[in-house]
Write a protein that holds these residues in place. Structure first.
Motif, PDB file in Angstrom:
ATOM      1  N   MET A  33      38.597  38.295   8.338  1.00  0.00           N
ATOM      2  CA  MET A  33      38.423  39.677   8.771  1.00  0.00           C
ATOM      3  C   MET A  33      39.295  40.631   7.938  1.00  0.00           C
ATOM      4  O   MET A  33      38.877  41.740   7.620  1.00  0.00           O
ATOM      5  N   LEU A  34      40.486  40.180   7.549  1.00  0.00           N
ATOM      6  CA  LEU A  34      41.416  41.034   6.804  1.00  0.00           C
ATOM      7  C   LEU A  34      41.137  41.048   5.298  1.00  0.00           C
ATOM      8  O   LEU A  34      41.575  41.968   4.602  1.00  0.00           O
ATOM      9  N   ARG A  35      40.425  40.034   4.803  1.00  0.00           N
ATOM     10  CA  ARG A  35      40.227  39.891   3.355  1.00  0.00           C
ATOM     11  C   ARG A  35      39.670  41.136   2.658  1.00  0.00           C
ATOM     12  O   ARG A  35      40.235  41.590   1.660  1.00  0.00           O
ATOM     13  N   PRO A  36      38.587  41.759   3.127  1.00  0.00           N
ATOM     14  CA  PRO A  36      38.064  42.928   2.402  1.00  0.00           C
ATOM     15  C   PRO A  36      39.056  44.098   2.341  1.00  0.00           C
ATOM     16  O   PRO A  36      39.201  44.737   1.300  1.00  0.00           O
ATOM     17  N   VAL A  37      39.759  44.326   3.421  1.00  0.00           N
ATOM     18  CA  VAL A  37      40.727  45.429   3.441  1.00  0.00           C
ATOM     19  C   VAL A  37      41.913  45.108   2.539  1.00  0.00           C
ATOM     20  O   VAL A  37      42.390  45.964   1.788  1.00  0.00           O
ATOM     21  N   ALA A  38      42.390  43.867   2.592  1.00  0.00           N
ATOM     22  CA  ALA A  38      43.514  43.468   1.745  1.00  0.00           C
ATOM     23  C   ALA A  38      43.145  43.563   0.268  1.00  0.00           C
ATOM     24  O   ALA A  38      43.939  44.035  -0.553  1.00  0.00           O
ATOM     25  N   GLN A  39      41.921  43.150  -0.077  1.00  0.00           N
ATOM     26  CA  GLN A  39      41.495  43.258  -1.471  1.00  0.00           C
ATOM     27  C   GLN A  39      41.364  44.716  -1.900  1.00  0.00           C
ATOM     28  O   GLN A  39      41.683  45.069  -3.035  1.00  0.00           O
ATOM     29  N   GLY A  40      40.919  45.572  -0.985  1.00  0.00           N
ATOM     30  CA  GLY A  40      40.860  47.003  -1.293  1.00  0.00           C
ATOM     31  C   GLY A  40      42.235  47.591  -1.534  1.00  0.00           C
ATOM     32  O   GLY A  40      42.432  48.382  -2.461  1.00  0.00           O
ATOM     33  N   LEU A  41      43.202  47.199  -0.697  1.00  0.00           N
ATOM     34  CA  LEU A  41      44.578  47.678  -0.896  1.00  0.00           C
ATOM     35  C   LEU A  41      45.145  47.181  -2.223  1.00  0.00           C
ATOM     36  O   LEU A  41      45.785  47.942  -2.951  1.00  0.00           O
ATOM     37  N   LEU A  42      44.915  45.918  -2.532  1.00  0.00           N
ATOM     38  CA  LEU A  42      45.416  45.373  -3.792  1.00  0.00           C
ATOM     39  C   LEU A  42      44.741  46.020  -4.996  1.00  0.00           C
ATOM     40  O   LEU A  42      45.363  46.199  -6.039  1.00  0.00           O
ATOM     41  N   GLY A  43      43.472  46.393  -4.844  1.00  0.00           N
ATOM     42  CA  GLY A  43      42.755  47.049  -5.931  1.00  0.00           C
ATOM     43  C   GLY A  43      43.304  48.426  -6.258  1.00  0.00           C
ATOM     44  O   GLY A  43      43.133  48.925  -7.373  1.00  0.00           O
ATOM     45  N   HIS A  44      43.960  49.054  -5.288  1.00  0.00           N
ATOM     46  CA  HIS A  44      44.527  50.394  -5.492  1.00  0.00           C
ATOM     47  C   HIS A  44      46.042  50.372  -5.404  1.00  0.00           C
ATOM     48  O   HIS A  44      46.678  51.371  -5.071  1.00  0.00           O
ATOM     49  N   LEU A  45      46.641  49.240  -5.706  1.00  0.00           N
ATOM     50  CA  LEU A  45      48.083  49.074  -5.599  1.00  0.00           C
ATOM     51  C   LEU A  45      48.845  50.045  -6.504  1.00  0.00           C
ATOM     52  O   LEU A  45      49.952  50.475  -6.166  1.00  0.00           O
ATOM     53  N   SER A  46      48.256  50.411  -7.625  1.00  0.00           N
ATOM     54  CA  SER A  46      48.952  51.312  -8.546  1.00  0.00           C
ATOM     55  C   SER A  46      49.243  52.668  -7.913  1.00  0.00           C
ATOM     56  O   SER A  46      50.192  53.352  -8.310  1.00  0.00           O
ATOM     57  N   LEU A  47      48.468  53.063  -6.915  1.00  0.00           N
ATOM     58  CA  LEU A  47      48.724  54.338  -6.243  1.00  0.00           C
ATOM     59  C   LEU A  47      50.067  54.345  -5.520  1.00  0.00           C
ATOM     60  O   LEU A  47      50.657  55.404  -5.313  1.00  0.00           O
ATOM     61  N   PHE A  48      50.555  53.161  -5.125  1.00  0.00           N
ATOM     62  CA  PHE A  48      51.833  53.097  -4.439  1.00  0.00           C
ATOM     63  C   PHE A  48      53.007  53.406  -5.372  1.00  0.00           C
ATOM     64  O   PHE A  48      54.114  53.639  -4.912  1.00  0.00           O
ATOM     65  N   PHE A  49      52.767  53.413  -6.683  1.00  0.00           N
ATOM     66  CA  PHE A  49      53.829  53.709  -7.631  1.00  0.00           C
ATOM     67  C   PHE A  49      53.882  55.197  -7.992  1.00  0.00           C
ATOM     68  O   PHE A  49      54.783  55.621  -8.693  1.00  0.00           O
ATOM     69  N   VAL A  50      52.943  55.985  -7.529  1.00  0.00           N
ATOM     70  CA  VAL A  50      52.939  57.415  -7.808  1.00  0.00           C
ATOM     71  C   VAL A  50      54.202  58.091  -7.281  1.00  0.00           C
ATOM     72  O   VAL A  50      54.827  58.878  -7.997  1.00  0.00           O
ATOM     73  N   PRO A  51      54.647  57.820  -6.040  1.00  0.00           N
ATOM     74  CA  PRO A  51      55.878  58.464  -5.574  1.00  0.00           C
ATOM     75  C   PRO A  51      57.087  58.149  -6.456  1.00  0.00           C
ATOM     76  O   PRO A  51      57.936  59.013  -6.669  1.00  0.00           O
ATOM     77  N   ALA A  52      57.166  56.939  -6.982  1.00  0.00           N
ATOM     78  CA  ALA A  52      58.281  56.600  -7.865  1.00  0.00           C
ATOM     79  C   ALA A  52      58.210  57.424  -9.146  1.00  0.00           C
ATOM     80  O   ALA A  52      59.230  57.929  -9.632  1.00  0.00           O
ATOM     81  N   GLY A  53      57.016  57.609  -9.686  1.00  0.00           N
ATOM     82  CA  GLY A  53      56.860  58.430 -10.885  1.00  0.00           C
ATOM     83  C   GLY A  53      57.217  59.881 -10.627  1.00  0.00           C
ATOM     84  O   GLY A  53      57.858  60.542 -11.458  1.00  0.00           O
ATOM     85  N   VAL A  54      56.831  60.388  -9.466  1.00  0.00           N
ATOM     86  CA  VAL A  54      57.172  61.766  -9.108  1.00  0.00           C
ATOM     87  C   VAL A  54      58.682  61.903  -8.958  1.00  0.00           C
ATOM     88  O   VAL A  54      59.276  62.899  -9.380  1.00  0.00           O
ATOM     89  N   GLY A  55      59.319  60.900  -8.373  1.00  0.00           N
ATOM     90  CA  GLY A  55      60.773  60.929  -8.225  1.00  0.00           C
ATOM     91  C   GLY A  55      61.483  60.958  -9.564  1.00  0.00           C
ATOM     92  O   GLY A  55      62.482  61.662  -9.736  1.00  0.00           O
ATOM     93  N   ILE A  56      60.962  60.211 -10.528  1.00  0.00           N
ATOM     94  CA  ILE A  56      61.571  60.208 -11.864  1.00  0.00           C
ATOM     95  C   ILE A  56      61.432  61.585 -12.506  1.00  0.00           C
ATOM     96  O   ILE A  56      62.390  62.121 -13.071  1.00  0.00           O
ATOM     97  N   VAL A  57      60.253  62.172 -12.393  1.00  0.00           N
ATOM     98  CA  VAL A  57      60.036  63.498 -12.979  1.00  0.00           C
ATOM     99  C   VAL A  57      60.916  64.532 -12.285  1.00  0.00           C
ATOM    100  O   VAL A  57      61.469  65.432 -12.928  1.00  0.00           O
ATOM    101  N   ALA A  58      61.090  64.409 -10.972  1.00  0.00           N
ATOM    102  CA  ALA A  58      61.907  65.366 -10.231  1.00  0.00           C
ATOM    103  C   ALA A  58      63.382  65.263 -10.602  1.00  0.00           C
ATOM    104  O   ALA A  58      64.119  66.235 -10.449  1.00  0.00           O
TER     105      ALA A  58
END
Length: 117
Positions: free
Chosen positions: A49-74
């Motif tokens: 039941m969790l597999r499709p959602v987990a794969q979707g999250l993993l497919g967009h994992l790079s979005l979780f690094f956006v806040p770190a990039g914004v912090g570096i720029v700030a």
């Protein structure tokens, strides 16, 4: 999708409560992930039941690094002021981590009597 996300976040919450309540030396999300893996092992239907959602999250994992990039720029002025020291600390800590991993691997290989010595 919503029920699966609710289950995943509930396990994270349970892990956070357990980690803080029992003063465990592990972060709450890690405890929650271990509990989730155990439940998925015991109840394979949960994993399916969790597999499709987990794969979707993993497919967009790079979005979780956006806040770190914004912090570096700030904090570019701080980076400009202390960039050399930060870069040196990153390189030295990376080399030390690789060396520690290699030494640990070699010690365990000797300990278990690996034939590849």
């Amino acid at each position: 999708m919503i029920p699966a996300l609710t289950i995943i976040l509930s396990f994270q919450l349970i892990g956070e409560i357990a980690s803080r309540g029992l003063t465990l030396p592990l972060p709450g999300p890690v405890v929650g992930l271990v509990l989730l893996v155990l439940c998925c092992t015991v109840y394979p239907r949960l994993a399916e039941m969790l597999r499709p959602v987990a794969q979707g999250l993993l497919g967009h994992l790079s979005l979780f690094f956006v806040p770190a990039g914004v912090g570096i720029v700030a904090h570019l002025p701080v980076l400009a002021e202390h960039g050399l020291g930060l870069g040196l600390a990153l390189v030295v800590s990376t080399v030390l981590a690789i060396a520690a991993g290699a030494l640990t691997f070699a010690a365990v290989a000797r300990w278990i009597g690996s034939p590849d010595e």
